[in-house]
Design a protein around this motif. Structure first.
Motif, PDB file in Angstrom:
ATOM      1  N   THR A  33      10.428  59.900 -45.800  1.00 33.78           N
ATOM      2  CA  THR A  33      11.160  59.000 -44.913  1.00 33.78           C
ATOM      3  C   THR A  33      11.609  59.718 -43.664  1.00 33.78           C
ATOM      4  O   THR A  33      12.199  60.804 -43.757  1.00 33.78           O
ATOM      5  N   ASP A  34      11.365  59.124 -42.520  1.00 45.45           N
ATOM      6  CA  ASP A  34      11.743  59.713 -41.238  1.00 45.45           C
ATOM      7  C   ASP A  34      12.869  58.866 -40.663  1.00 45.45           C
ATOM      8  O   ASP A  34      12.673  57.699 -40.346  1.00 45.45           O
ATOM      9  N   GLU A  35      14.061  59.481 -40.553  1.00 46.15           N
ATOM     10  CA  GLU A  35      15.222  58.738 -40.042  1.00 46.15           C
ATOM     11  C   GLU A  35      15.720  59.342 -38.736  1.00 46.15           C
ATOM     12  O   GLU A  35      16.911  59.364 -38.453  1.00 46.15           O
ATOM     13  N   ILE A  36      14.785  59.808 -37.907  1.00 51.02           N
ATOM     14  CA  ILE A  36      15.185  60.487 -36.668  1.00 51.02           C
ATOM     15  C   ILE A  36      15.936  59.544 -35.708  1.00 51.02           C
ATOM     16  O   ILE A  36      16.709  59.994 -34.868  1.00 51.02           O
ATOM     17  N   TYR A  37      15.727  58.229 -35.863  1.00 54.06           N
ATOM     18  CA  TYR A  37      16.440  57.263 -35.001  1.00 54.06           C
ATOM     19  C   TYR A  37      17.598  56.596 -35.729  1.00 54.06           C
ATOM     20  O   TYR A  37      18.001  55.490 -35.369  1.00 54.06           O
ATOM     21  N   ASP A  38      18.147  57.247 -36.768  1.00 58.73           N
ATOM     22  CA  ASP A  38      19.153  56.572 -37.602  1.00 58.73           C
ATOM     23  C   ASP A  38      20.381  56.089 -36.836  1.00 58.73           C
ATOM     24  O   ASP A  38      21.045  55.147 -37.244  1.00 58.73           O
ATOM     25  N   TRP A  64      14.821  71.606 -27.470  1.00 57.85           N
ATOM     26  CA  TRP A  64      15.314  72.757 -28.247  1.00 57.85           C
ATOM     27  C   TRP A  64      14.638  72.874 -29.605  1.00 57.85           C
ATOM     28  O   TRP A  64      14.772  73.875 -30.287  1.00 57.85           O
ATOM     29  N   ARG A  65      13.981  71.846 -30.041  1.00 58.60           N
ATOM     30  CA  ARG A  65      13.175  71.823 -31.256  1.00 58.60           C
ATOM     31  C   ARG A  65      13.984  72.154 -32.514  1.00 58.60           C
ATOM     32  O   ARG A  65      13.915  73.264 -33.043  1.00 58.60           O
ATOM     33  N   CYS A  66      14.736  71.199 -32.994  1.00 54.33           N
ATOM     34  CA  CYS A  66      15.497  71.424 -34.220  1.00 54.33           C
ATOM     35  C   CYS A  66      15.476  70.163 -35.093  1.00 54.33           C
ATOM     36  O   CYS A  66      15.797  69.063 -34.620  1.00 54.33           O
ATOM     37  N   PHE A  89      17.474  66.540 -34.411  1.00 48.71           N
ATOM     38  CA  PHE A  89      18.469  66.502 -33.346  1.00 48.71           C
ATOM     39  C   PHE A  89      17.908  66.028 -32.005  1.00 48.71           C
ATOM     40  O   PHE A  89      18.640  65.912 -31.034  1.00 48.71           O
ATOM     41  N   SER A  90      16.582  65.771 -31.960  1.00 45.12           N
ATOM     42  CA  SER A  90      15.956  65.465 -30.674  1.00 45.12           C
ATOM     43  C   SER A  90      16.518  64.215 -30.020  1.00 45.12           C
ATOM     44  O   SER A  90      16.780  64.213 -28.819  1.00 45.12           O
ATOM     45  N   LYS A  91      16.677  63.164 -30.794  1.00 41.34           N
ATOM     46  CA  LYS A  91      16.943  61.855 -30.182  1.00 41.34           C
ATOM     47  C   LYS A  91      18.438  61.571 -30.051  1.00 41.34           C
ATOM     48  O   LYS A  91      18.945  61.471 -28.941  1.00 41.34           O
ATOM     49  N   SER A  92      19.173  61.478 -31.182  1.00 49.95           N
ATOM     50  CA  SER A  92      20.591  61.114 -31.100  1.00 49.95           C
ATOM     51  C   SER A  92      21.419  62.195 -30.427  1.00 49.95           C
ATOM     52  O   SER A  92      22.436  61.920 -29.814  1.00 49.95           O
ATOM     53  N   ASN A 116      11.674  52.389 -36.456  1.00 47.01           N
ATOM     54  CA  ASN A 116      10.269  52.770 -36.343  1.00 47.01           C
ATOM     55  C   ASN A 116       9.826  53.109 -34.922  1.00 47.01           C
ATOM     56  O   ASN A 116      10.262  52.501 -33.955  1.00 47.01           O
ATOM     57  N   ASN A 117       8.959  54.071 -34.838  1.00 47.80           N
ATOM     58  CA  ASN A 117       8.177  54.351 -33.650  1.00 47.80           C
ATOM     59  C   ASN A 117       6.748  54.030 -34.060  1.00 47.80           C
ATOM     60  O   ASN A 117       6.273  54.621 -35.044  1.00 47.80           O
ATOM     61  N   PRO A 118       6.040  53.084 -33.468  1.00 43.01           N
ATOM     62  CA  PRO A 118       6.253  52.500 -32.150  1.00 43.01           C
ATOM     63  C   PRO A 118       6.911  51.111 -32.099  1.00 43.01           C
ATOM     64  O   PRO A 118       7.122  50.605 -30.992  1.00 43.01           O
ATOM     65  N   GLY A 143      12.035  71.110 -35.260  1.00 43.06           N
ATOM     66  CA  GLY A 143      11.832  69.683 -35.051  1.00 43.06           C
ATOM     67  C   GLY A 143      11.328  69.017 -36.327  1.00 43.06           C
ATOM     68  O   GLY A 143      10.881  69.700 -37.272  1.00 43.06           O
ATOM     69  N   VAL A 144      11.421  67.699 -36.333  1.00 46.09           N
ATOM     70  CA  VAL A 144      10.853  66.929 -37.451  1.00 46.09           C
ATOM     71  C   VAL A 144       9.359  67.229 -37.544  1.00 46.09           C
ATOM     72  O   VAL A 144       8.772  67.282 -38.626  1.00 46.09           O
ATOM     73  N   SER A 145       8.737  67.469 -36.390  1.00 40.21           N
ATOM     74  CA  SER A 145       7.290  67.692 -36.353  1.00 40.21           C
ATOM     75  C   SER A 145       6.880  68.835 -37.288  1.00 40.21           C
ATOM     76  O   SER A 145       5.905  68.712 -38.027  1.00 40.21           O
ATOM     77  N   GLU A 146       7.626  69.940 -37.255  1.00 36.54           N
ATOM     78  CA  GLU A 146       7.255  71.050 -38.139  1.00 36.54           C
ATOM     79  C   GLU A 146       7.517  70.694 -39.606  1.00 36.54           C
ATOM     80  O   GLU A 146       6.740  71.050 -40.499  1.00 36.54           O
ATOM     81  N   TYR A 186       1.445  53.206 -36.942  1.00 35.42           N
ATOM     82  CA  TYR A 186       2.198  54.398 -37.359  1.00 35.42           C
ATOM     83  C   TYR A 186       2.407  55.365 -36.189  1.00 35.42           C
ATOM     84  O   TYR A 186       1.697  55.304 -35.185  1.00 35.42           O
ATOM     85  N   TYR A 187       3.375  56.269 -36.363  1.00 32.82           N
ATOM     86  CA  TYR A 187       3.588  57.353 -35.391  1.00 32.82           C
ATOM     87  C   TYR A 187       2.457  58.377 -35.609  1.00 32.82           C
ATOM     88  O   TYR A 187       2.299  58.903 -36.717  1.00 32.82           O
ATOM     89  N   PRO A 188       1.641  58.654 -34.573  1.00 36.02           N
ATOM     90  CA  PRO A 188       0.369  59.373 -34.766  1.00 36.02           C
ATOM     91  C   PRO A 188       0.408  60.676 -35.551  1.00 36.02           C
ATOM     92  O   PRO A 188      -0.521  60.929 -36.341  1.00 36.02           O
TER      93      PRO A 188
HETATM   94  N1  PLP Z   1       9.385  61.360 -35.859  1.00 38.25           N
HETATM   95  C1  PLP Z   1       9.334  60.254 -35.108  1.00 38.25           C
HETATM   96  C2  PLP Z   1       9.298  58.930 -35.773  1.00 38.25           C
HETATM   97  C3  PLP Z   1       9.297  60.333 -33.720  1.00 38.25           C
HETATM   98  O1  PLP Z   1       9.241  59.228 -32.990  1.00 38.25           O
HETATM   99  C4  PLP Z   1       9.312  61.605 -33.091  1.00 38.25           C
HETATM  100  C5  PLP Z   1       9.236  61.752 -31.629  1.00 38.25           C
HETATM  101  O2  PLP Z   1       8.955  60.846 -30.893  1.00 38.25           O
HETATM  102  C6  PLP Z   1       9.359  62.733 -33.910  1.00 38.25           C
HETATM  103  C7  PLP Z   1       9.400  62.575 -35.279  1.00 38.25           C
HETATM  104  C8  PLP Z   1       9.364  64.116 -33.349  1.00 38.25           C
HETATM  105  O3  PLP Z   1      10.598  64.701 -33.611  1.00 38.25           O
HETATM  106  P1  PLP Z   1      10.959  66.210 -33.237  1.00 38.25           P
HETATM  107  O4  PLP Z   1      11.266  66.248 -31.777  1.00 38.25           O
HETATM  108  O5  PLP Z   1      12.184  66.476 -34.071  1.00 38.25           O
HETATM  109  O6  PLP Z   1       9.810  67.048 -33.610  1.00 38.25           O
END
Ligand code: PLP
Length: 395
Positions: free
Chosen positions: A200-205, A240-242, A231-234, A172-174, A99-102, A124-126
């Motif tokens: 840069t975080d483009e998880i919602y691109d 699955w955490r990737c 891969f979480s969102k789109s 952006n989140n939130p 995941g992006v988290s790691e 910001y995203y926490p």
């Molecule tokens: N980055 C942002 C901006 C998010 O909003 C989220 C989840 O809400 C994540 C990362 C987490 O992504 P991942 O599921 O790939 O760890």
């Protein structure tokens, strides 16, 4: 027994709030969960071709450890995607993560020392703030203008000799805000002038509603850009955490990081191989589910913004991407703060949202975040309850 101070201070408002919801449920109440951005929990399902690729990988006995940096075929597919968006990247610049988290954890672990400062737009995203704090640094919020653009004067005034990076999340989140090309260029210019990394975080691109999305790659040139995506969102693969990290291949300033971050990847061995094989299929297979996802979300966004703005005491901007709204609450004397508001709403109506100050006190206070992923009938029920709550609570 002693627990490290570092761990003691970790917070994640989006999930911490669930403890209150469980308490409410234990008294027989039914909660409408509008707190976690997981589309797969609602009526958005992982596409069949991606699920089949995962099943096939497992059945073909692809159940072993893989390369720490990621499956070569997936790194290649990621490179193709990000090159198309404009970022200069080779397979060697890509690292597959849980995941992006790691990926975020690894990057903050690699750039933050005690007392380092990391800039991020507020709210910001926490996890951005949490990881910075975990490694002994200090998150510093900068302001966005009314038009959603960065307030450059505010940003520059907050740069010190301890500043290491500027973080950008777009969409952006939130807030659902999307940076345009000019904003991205301005942020790159500031970072280049002050010798800062750009994370840069483009998880919602792919989840944008109105204008075309501009990736940071379009303006990055040789700036030290570290891109996070996943891969979480789109691709509807949250569980699955990737995810992945890409380093701008044009930036020689990233060479040390390019050498050092993979050490962290090696320590944690590798990510899940069958999931990586499914991720290759996600990138290379049919993409039509994304159009359907965005069209469904567009309707839900329009509905919720209209309902929120019709409630006295609440005002809400129209988000341009992702699946969150971040309305302002005119607290008056009815609630002490946004957390009091969110808990009162939960305890009186069963509607679970997240308090804005959980996304940073400077710019998140007096707001709350709603995830608008549920179907319209659920959103309608939640909005009816919120409307009645506001009407009764604050006359
Ligand atoms: N980055 C942002 C901006 C998010 O909003 C989220 C989840 O809400 C994540 C990362 C987490 O992504 P991942 O599921 O790939 O760890």
């Amino acid at each position: 027994m002693k627990v490290s101070d570092r761990t003691n201070g970790v917070e994640y408002a989006i999930r911490d709030i669930i403890l209150h919801a469980r308490k409410y449920e234990s008294t027989g109440g039914q909660v409408i969960y509008l707190n976690i951005g997981d589309p797969v929990k609602y009526d958005f399902k992982t596409p069949d071709h991606i699920k089949l690729a995962l099943i096939k990988a497992v059945q073909d006995n692809k159940n072993f450890y893989t390369e720490s940096e990621g499956l070569p075929e997936l790194r290649k597919a990621i490179t193709e995607k990000e090159l198309q968006k404009g970022l200069s990247v080779t397979e060697d610049d890509v690292l597959v993560t849980n995941g992006v988290s790691e990926g975020l954890d690894m990057i903050m672990a690699s750039i933050v020392d005690p007392n380092s400062e990391v800039l991020m737009s507020g709210p910001y995203y926490p996890p951005y703030a949490s990881y910075v704090k975990f490694y002994g640094g200090k998150p510093i919020e900068f302001k966005l203008n009314q038009d959603g653009r960065p307030d450059l004067e505010d940003l520059i005034s907050k740069i010190t000799p301890r500043t290491r990076a500027i973080c950008i999340i777009s969409p952006n989140n939130p807030t659902g805000e999307v940076f345009d090309r000019k904003s991205l260029q301005q942020l790159i210019d500031v970072a280049a002038e002050h010798n800062l990394y750009i994370i840069t975080d483009e998880i919602y691109d792919k989840i944008v509603f109105d204008d075309q999305f501009t990736g940071i790659g379009k303006v990055a040139k040789d700036a030290p850009v570290i891109l996070l995506n996943g891969f979480s969102k789109s691709y509807l693969m949250t569980g699955w955490r990737c995810g992945y990290v890409c380093f701008n291949s044009n930036s020689t300033e990233l060479d040390e990081l390019r050498k050092n971050v993979p050490k962290l990847a090696r320590v944690r061995i590798s990510t899940n191989l069958p999931v990586q094989m499914a991720a290759v299929e996600a990138l290379r297979g049919p993409q039509s589910h994304i159009f359907e996802l965005v069209e469904k979300l567009r309707k839900r966004r329009n509905y919720i913004v209209k309902r929120l703005n019709a409630i006295e005491g609440i005002s809400c901007r129209m988000p341009l991407g992702a699946f969150y709204v971040f309305p302002k609450i005119h607290l008056n004397s009815c609630w002490r703060d946004d957390q009091h508001f969110v808990l009162d709403l939960l305890n009186k109506t069963g509607v679970l949202t997240v308090h804005g100050s959980g996304f940073g006190k400077a710019f998140g206070a007096s707001h709350f975040r709603i995830v608008y992923l549920p179907k319209e009938d659920v959103l309608e029920e939640a909005m009816d309850r919120l409307e009645l709550f506001m009407h009764k609570s604050c006359k």
